[in-house]
Design an enzyme around this catalytic site. Structure first.
Site, PDB file in Angstrom:
ATOM      1  N   SER A  57       0.802  -1.282   0.130  1.00 56.36           N
ATOM      2  CA  SER A  57      -0.015   0.103  -0.211  1.00 56.36           C
ATOM      3  C   SER A  57       0.946   1.242   0.043  1.00 56.36           C
ATOM      4  O   SER A  57       0.277   2.452   0.144  1.00 56.36           O
ATOM      5  CB  SER A  57      -1.016   0.024   1.243  1.00 56.36           C
ATOM      6  OG  SER A  57      -0.118  -0.290   2.467  1.00 56.36           O
ATOM      7  N   ASN A  79      -2.260  -2.574  13.114  1.00 60.07           N
ATOM      8  CA  ASN A  79      -3.809  -2.226  13.119  1.00 60.07           C
ATOM      9  C   ASN A  79      -4.141  -1.147  13.909  1.00 60.07           C
ATOM     10  O   ASN A  79      -5.036  -0.126  13.265  1.00 60.07           O
ATOM     11  CB  ASN A  79      -4.390  -3.391  13.526  1.00 60.07           C
ATOM     12  CG  ASN A  79      -4.057  -4.625  12.948  1.00 60.07           C
ATOM     13  OD1 ASN A  79      -3.535  -4.597  11.657  1.00 60.07           O
ATOM     14  ND2 ASN A  79      -4.318  -5.785  13.239  1.00 60.07           N
ATOM     15  N   THR A 119     -40.376  25.197 -11.027  1.00 62.14           N
ATOM     16  CA  THR A 119     -40.464  23.986 -10.655  1.00 62.14           C
ATOM     17  C   THR A 119     -40.428  22.986 -11.848  1.00 62.14           C
ATOM     18  O   THR A 119     -41.234  23.584 -12.859  1.00 62.14           O
ATOM     19  CB  THR A 119     -41.668  24.022  -9.754  1.00 62.14           C
ATOM     20  OG1 THR A 119     -43.123  24.309 -10.561  1.00 62.14           O
ATOM     21  CG2 THR A 119     -41.687  24.713  -8.483  1.00 62.14           C
ATOM     22  N   HIS A 120     -40.326  21.905 -11.616  1.00 67.64           N
ATOM     23  CA  HIS A 120     -40.269  20.893 -13.077  1.00 67.64           C
ATOM     24  C   HIS A 120     -39.368  21.614 -14.195  1.00 67.64           C
ATOM     25  O   HIS A 120     -39.823  21.324 -15.508  1.00 67.64           O
ATOM     26  CB  HIS A 120     -41.786  20.433 -13.552  1.00 67.64           C
ATOM     27  CG  HIS A 120     -42.633  20.099 -12.296  1.00 67.64           C
ATOM     28  ND1 HIS A 120     -42.803  18.990 -11.679  1.00 67.64           N
ATOM     29  CD2 HIS A 120     -43.308  21.057 -11.490  1.00 67.64           C
ATOM     30  CE1 HIS A 120     -43.607  18.908 -10.950  1.00 67.64           C
ATOM     31  NE2 HIS A 120     -44.009  20.151 -10.659  1.00 67.64           N
ATOM     32  N   SER A 142     -14.319  25.750 -28.536  1.00 68.34           N
ATOM     33  CA  SER A 142     -14.220  24.721 -29.248  1.00 68.34           C
ATOM     34  C   SER A 142     -13.294  24.976 -30.433  1.00 68.34           C
ATOM     35  O   SER A 142     -13.010  26.028 -30.914  1.00 68.34           O
ATOM     36  CB  SER A 142     -15.708  24.728 -29.939  1.00 68.34           C
ATOM     37  OG  SER A 142     -15.728  23.825 -31.217  1.00 68.34           O
ATOM     38  N   LYS A 145     -18.293  29.123 -29.779  1.00 69.11           N
ATOM     39  CA  LYS A 145     -18.973  28.385 -28.532  1.00 69.11           C
ATOM     40  C   LYS A 145     -17.953  29.039 -27.294  1.00 69.11           C
ATOM     41  O   LYS A 145     -16.901  29.422 -27.564  1.00 69.11           O
ATOM     42  CB  LYS A 145     -18.114  27.117 -28.787  1.00 69.11           C
ATOM     43  CG  LYS A 145     -19.323  26.391 -29.650  1.00 69.11           C
ATOM     44  CD  LYS A 145     -20.357  25.940 -29.095  1.00 69.11           C
ATOM     45  CE  LYS A 145     -20.581  24.404 -28.777  1.00 69.11           C
ATOM     46  NZ  LYS A 145     -21.566  24.082 -28.157  1.00 69.11           N
ATOM     47  N   ASN A 167     -17.710  26.943 -23.950  1.00 73.95           N
ATOM     48  CA  ASN A 167     -18.403  25.943 -23.109  1.00 73.95           C
ATOM     49  C   ASN A 167     -18.001  25.974 -21.581  1.00 73.95           C
ATOM     50  O   ASN A 167     -17.019  26.195 -21.178  1.00 73.95           O
ATOM     51  CB  ASN A 167     -17.812  24.535 -23.728  1.00 73.95           C
ATOM     52  CG  ASN A 167     -18.228  24.313 -25.113  1.00 73.95           C
ATOM     53  OD1 ASN A 167     -19.310  24.611 -25.569  1.00 73.95           O
ATOM     54  ND2 ASN A 167     -17.266  23.849 -25.940  1.00 73.95           N
ATOM     55  N   GLU A 204     -19.365  21.467 -15.985  1.00 76.70           N
ATOM     56  CA  GLU A 204     -19.677  20.131 -16.431  1.00 76.70           C
ATOM     57  C   GLU A 204     -18.794  19.213 -15.700  1.00 76.70           C
ATOM     58  O   GLU A 204     -19.226  18.025 -15.325  1.00 76.70           O
ATOM     59  CB  GLU A 204     -19.454  20.019 -17.921  1.00 76.70           C
ATOM     60  CG  GLU A 204     -20.380  20.729 -18.923  1.00 76.70           C
ATOM     61  CD  GLU A 204     -19.910  20.794 -20.373  1.00 76.70           C
ATOM     62  OE1 GLU A 204     -20.316  19.806 -20.902  1.00 76.70           O
ATOM     63  OE2 GLU A 204     -19.224  21.585 -20.563  1.00 76.70           O
ATOM     64  N   TYR A 246      -9.484  -6.666  12.374  1.00 82.16           N
ATOM     65  CA  TYR A 246      -9.020  -6.064  10.952  1.00 82.16           C
ATOM     66  C   TYR A 246      -8.981  -7.099  10.126  1.00 82.16           C
ATOM     67  O   TYR A 246      -8.646  -8.315  10.312  1.00 82.16           O
ATOM     68  CB  TYR A 246      -7.547  -5.435  11.367  1.00 82.16           C
ATOM     69  CG  TYR A 246      -6.652  -5.076  10.398  1.00 82.16           C
ATOM     70  CD1 TYR A 246      -6.949  -3.757   9.892  1.00 82.16           C
ATOM     71  CD2 TYR A 246      -5.999  -5.965   9.269  1.00 82.16           C
ATOM     72  CE1 TYR A 246      -6.385  -3.323   8.582  1.00 82.16           C
ATOM     73  CE2 TYR A 246      -5.252  -5.292   8.398  1.00 82.16           C
ATOM     74  CZ  TYR A 246      -5.562  -4.375   7.722  1.00 82.16           C
ATOM     75  OH  TYR A 246      -4.764  -3.841   6.678  1.00 82.16           O
ATOM     76  N   GLN A 302      -7.636  -2.311   3.821  1.00 82.67           N
ATOM     77  CA  GLN A 302      -6.553  -1.278   3.050  1.00 82.67           C
ATOM     78  C   GLN A 302      -7.018  -0.734   2.053  1.00 82.67           C
ATOM     79  O   GLN A 302      -6.541   0.399   1.574  1.00 82.67           O
ATOM     80  CB  GLN A 302      -5.253  -2.265   2.818  1.00 82.67           C
ATOM     81  CG  GLN A 302      -4.218  -1.715   2.265  1.00 82.67           C
ATOM     82  CD  GLN A 302      -3.145  -2.282   2.147  1.00 82.67           C
ATOM     83  OE1 GLN A 302      -2.212  -2.708   3.077  1.00 82.67           O
ATOM     84  NE2 GLN A 302      -2.542  -3.044   0.884  1.00 82.67           N
ATOM     85  N   LYS A 344      -8.334   3.486   1.491  1.00 86.90           N
ATOM     86  CA  LYS A 344      -7.543   4.570   1.390  1.00 86.90           C
ATOM     87  C   LYS A 344      -7.890   5.195   0.105  1.00 86.90           C
ATOM     88  O   LYS A 344      -8.104   6.466  -0.223  1.00 86.90           O
ATOM     89  CB  LYS A 344      -6.121   4.205   1.660  1.00 86.90           C
ATOM     90  CG  LYS A 344      -5.936   4.387   3.051  1.00 86.90           C
ATOM     91  CD  LYS A 344      -4.464   3.671   3.493  1.00 86.90           C
ATOM     92  CE  LYS A 344      -4.451   2.797   4.639  1.00 86.90           C
ATOM     93  NZ  LYS A 344      -5.194   1.662   4.773  1.00 86.90           N
TER      94      LYS A 344
HETATM   95  N1  ARG Z   1      -1.215  -1.294   5.089  1.00 88.76           N
HETATM   96  C1  ARG Z   1      -2.061  -1.892   6.183  1.00 88.76           C
HETATM   97  C2  ARG Z   1      -3.498  -1.041   5.724  1.00 88.76           C
HETATM   98  O1  ARG Z   1      -3.701  -0.108   5.180  1.00 88.76           O
HETATM   99  C3  ARG Z   1      -1.708  -1.588   7.500  1.00 88.76           C
HETATM  100  C4  ARG Z   1      -2.214  -2.578   8.479  1.00 88.76           C
HETATM  101  C5  ARG Z   1      -1.821  -4.006   8.229  1.00 88.76           C
HETATM  102  N2  ARG Z   1      -2.128  -4.622   9.045  1.00 88.76           N
HETATM  103  C6  ARG Z   1      -2.071  -6.053   9.071  1.00 88.76           C
HETATM  104  N3  ARG Z   1      -2.412  -6.857  10.212  1.00 88.76           N
HETATM  105  N4  ARG Z   1      -1.458  -6.656   8.029  1.00 88.76           N
HETATM  106  O2  ARG Z   1      -4.419  -1.303   6.216  1.00 88.76           O
END
Ligand code: ARG
Length: 463
Positions: free
Chosen positions: A24, A111, A156-157, A278, A284, A286, A291, A318, A323, A326
């Protein structure tokens, strides 16, 4: 080669593909600052509780500061073999200070570490976005004050309904964005609790002080249950929900900007800064920025849905699935932040075309309700009957292809003999909006004082 951090019982390293799916670091290096801050807080607490020697803690703290400097200077080599930001930092710490580095991970786990880092990151993102929402609200309130008396059709509408003022329409968005900011602020309270010290899931036998680390990191309190602390991702979900709703509001507004700036409506002019030409059609102009804001709402909503789907089947505590929280969150928060900034720029530059707005406001028998209200007020007619009389007059105007104020008094009286010339005073769009003085109504004087109320609340300069 087996992993340096946990390779004790492994004789070989992971498959290359395993590294690709598992690592990650490519995205979680984003919260290196939060990771280092949390590690420093943890280290100080370990030393204060006598769990690690003070001398080692000092080396660890200095090493962590050095790592932050290296990363900021672009001198840090991130390694996929080390999976994530937590192990990248720890491995570099070992290179810098040697054996003492190995003491940092006492009484914690990745964790609780990742949950802590991510909460700190999301908290910062919320603070940034809340500030941006307020800046957009200020830009809208300023436009609203300037154009508090500019008459436009209310729809409205998407059919002309009743005249309103441009300022009033803009202030509707101020209200929405205010609630959005409130949702972020509310989510922040639950984001701002410390998982640190929950360790892997069960807490630890070391005499740690979770209050101390929570305080050092600006959290309101340590989380009460160690299993929950490492399992919970609702702090991301509700932040993304707030983001998705805010993006939805931006998208609705963007859609209106697209409609209003079309040649058919011609209600507003967007600036050169936020439009494009354009390559083939020279005439144009735009509304690309609007958008794109409309489209980006799809991404933000997608992030919320993606993470809900990731989380819905996970047993406690966990799982590595988490992971996957993110990338969608980073993308959604970046996207929302960009959309807010662009929208603020568009609003600041946008200029209404008063003539086109006023002309459109006078079409579609937009003051029919004012006529019915006049019949109720002046002739004491029950509203349903007034509605009926007005309907007959609208039909007549439609037949003659004129607007309500163009009917003669005689024509009016044919529908209701008690009508007097005074009725014409309510049929103009200016009179119509001016009469709507009920709290929250569109009367220019209301709009002006509401815009001023917002500007004062938002701490803007009065002109
Ligand atoms: N890179 C992991 C995550 O984003 C960190 C936690 C990893 N924990 C584990 N028990 N492998 O979730």
């Amino acid at each position: 080669m087996a992993n340096r951090m946990w390779g004790g019982r492994f004789s070989s390293g992971p498959d290359e593909l395993m590294e690709e799916i598992n690592a990650s670091i490519d995205f979680d290096k984003r919260f290196y600052r939060q990771d280092i801050e949390a590690s420093k807080a943890h280290c100080q607490m370990l030393a204060a509780r006598g769990i690690i020697p003070q001398a080692d803690a000092e080396q660890i703290l200095a090493g962590l500061d050095e790592i932050a400097r290296e990363i900021e200077a672009g001198d840090f080599t991130f390694s996929r073999a080390l999976e994530d930001i937590h192990m990248n930092v720890e491995a570099r710490l070992a290179e810098l200070i040697g054996d003492a580095a190995g003491r940092l991970h006492t009484a914690r786990s990745r964790n609780d570490q990742v949950a802590t880092d991510f909460r700190l990151y999301v908290r910062d993102a919320i603070d940034h976005i809340t500030g941006q929402i307020e800046a957009l609200m200020r830009a809208l309130a300023e436009k609203a004050r300037e154009h508090h008396a500019v008459v436009m059709p209310g729809f409205t509408h998407l059919q002309v309904a009743q005249p309103v003022t441009f300022g009033h329409h803009l202030l509707a968005y101020v209200e929405m964005f205010h609630r959005d900011a409130g949702r972020f602020e509310d989510a922040r309270k639950r984001v701002n609790e410390s998982p640190l010290g929950a360790a892997a899931l069960a807490g630890t036998g070391f005499p740690i002080d979770r209050e101390m680390t929570a305080r050092a990191l600006g959290f309101s309190a340590p989380m009460r249950n160690s299993i929950d602390a490492v399992s919970a991702r609702d702090f991301v979900l509700e932040t993304l929900a707030a983001a998705a709703i805010c993006a939805t509001h931006l998208s609705r507004f963007a859609e209106e900007l697209v409609i209003w700036s079309s040649a058919q409506f011609d209600f507003i002019r967007l600036s050169d800064r936020f439009t494009t030409g354009s390559s083939i059609m020279p005439q144009k102009r735009n509304p690309d920025a609007a958008e794109l804001i409309r489209a980006k709402a799809g991404r933000v909503i997608g992030a919320l849905v993606a993470l809900m789907v990731v989380m819905k089947g996970l047993p406690l505590a966990y799982s590595k699935d988490m992971q996957e929280d993110k990338e969608p969150a980073f993308d959604a928060l970046d996207t929302l932040s960009l959309a807010l900034e662009v929208m603020r720029g568009m609003v600041t530059d946008m200029e209404p075309n008063r003539e086109a707005m006023r002309a459109a406001a006078a079409t579609g028998f937009s003051t029919a309700t004012d006529l019915a209200d006049w019949l109720v007020r002046e002739l004491n007619m029950p509203f349903r009957q007034a509605h009926h009389v007005t309907g007959r007059l609208v039909a007549l105007a439609e037949e003659k292809d004129v607007d309500l104020p163009d009917l003669s008094l005689e024509e009016m009286q044919a529908a209701e003999p008690r009508i007097t010339a005074d009725v014409f005073s309510v049929l103009g769009v200016e009179n119509s909006v001016a009469s709507r003085k009920s709290f929250g109504g569109t009367a220019p004087e209301n709009v002006k004082s509401m815009a001023e109320w917002w500007l004062q609340r938002l701490g803007a300069e009065r002109t």
